[in-house]
Enzyme design. Structure first.
Site, PDB file in Angstrom:
ATOM      1  N   CYS A 118      31.963  52.487  76.238  1.00 19.02           N
ATOM      2  CA  CYS A 118      30.872  52.130  75.322  1.00 19.02           C
ATOM      3  C   CYS A 118      31.316  51.073  74.323  1.00 19.02           C
ATOM      4  CB  CYS A 118      30.347  53.369  74.597  1.00 19.02           C
ATOM      5  SG  CYS A 118      31.606  54.174  73.606  1.00 19.02           S
ATOM      6  N   CYS A 156      32.081  61.198  72.402  1.00 14.05           N
ATOM      7  CA  CYS A 156      32.114  60.582  71.074  1.00 14.05           C
ATOM      8  C   CYS A 156      32.980  61.414  70.127  1.00 14.05           C
ATOM      9  CB  CYS A 156      30.704  60.444  70.514  1.00 14.05           C
ATOM     10  SG  CYS A 156      29.508  59.855  71.728  1.00 14.05           S
TER      11      CYS A 156
HETATM   12 FE1  FES Z   1      30.605  55.709  72.584  1.00 13.16          FE
HETATM   13 FE2  FES Z   1      29.355  57.519  71.273  1.00 13.16          FE
HETATM   14  S1  FES Z   1      28.541  56.294  72.828  1.00 13.16           S
HETATM   15  S2  FES Z   1      31.388  56.906  71.035  1.00 13.16           S
END
Ligand code: FES
Length: 129
Positions: A34, A103
């Site tokens: 991400c 996360c």
């Molecule tokens: Fe990457 Fe939450 S989507 S840390």
């Protein structure tokens, strides 16, 4: 996606946001998928975490996880802070959606990095993951 009230609270009003000048240990980790980044600063006095702050460039769950994790490790010994799992952080937030569990992993990893940064600076062996 459903976030708990606690997640929303810690996302909207993050605790311990910022950095610590002359911190004793810094841990920075990222998630390659991400692209989110979390940095945790620790102030340590005789083996106890007396201050913890964070800077997180990431999603709401990552911000809430850093906020909660820094709250949870304040006043703890390094061993206790090391033992804080991402599950415990997520539980303290009344849960995270399954696709957001990674996360909270950033918080666990950033704390480990910060503790080992401190240990290296002290000339001590880093602890194993
Ligand atoms: Fe990457 Fe939450 S989507 S840390």
């Amino acid at each position: 996606m459903d976030y708990s009230k606690k997640v929303m609270d810690h996302f909207m009003n993050p605790r311990n946001m910022g950095s610590i000048e002359n911190s004793d240990g810094i841990g920075e980790v990222g998630n390659a998928k991400c692209g989110d980044i979390m940095k945790i600063y620790l102030k340590i006095d005789t083996g106890v975490i007396v201050g913890a702050k964070f800077r997180t460039f990431g999603c709401g769950a990552a911000v809430a996880s850093s906020s909660m994790a820094t709250e949870l490790i304040k006043g703890k010994t390094l061993k206790e802070a090391w033992a804080l799992s991402n599950r415990a952080v997520a539980e303290a937030l009344d849960g995270l959606p399954p696709i957001k569990m990674h996360c909270s992993m950033l918080a666990e990893e950033a704390i480990h990095e910060a503790i080992n940064d401190y240990r290296r600076k002290q000339g001590l062996e880093p602890w194993d993951e």
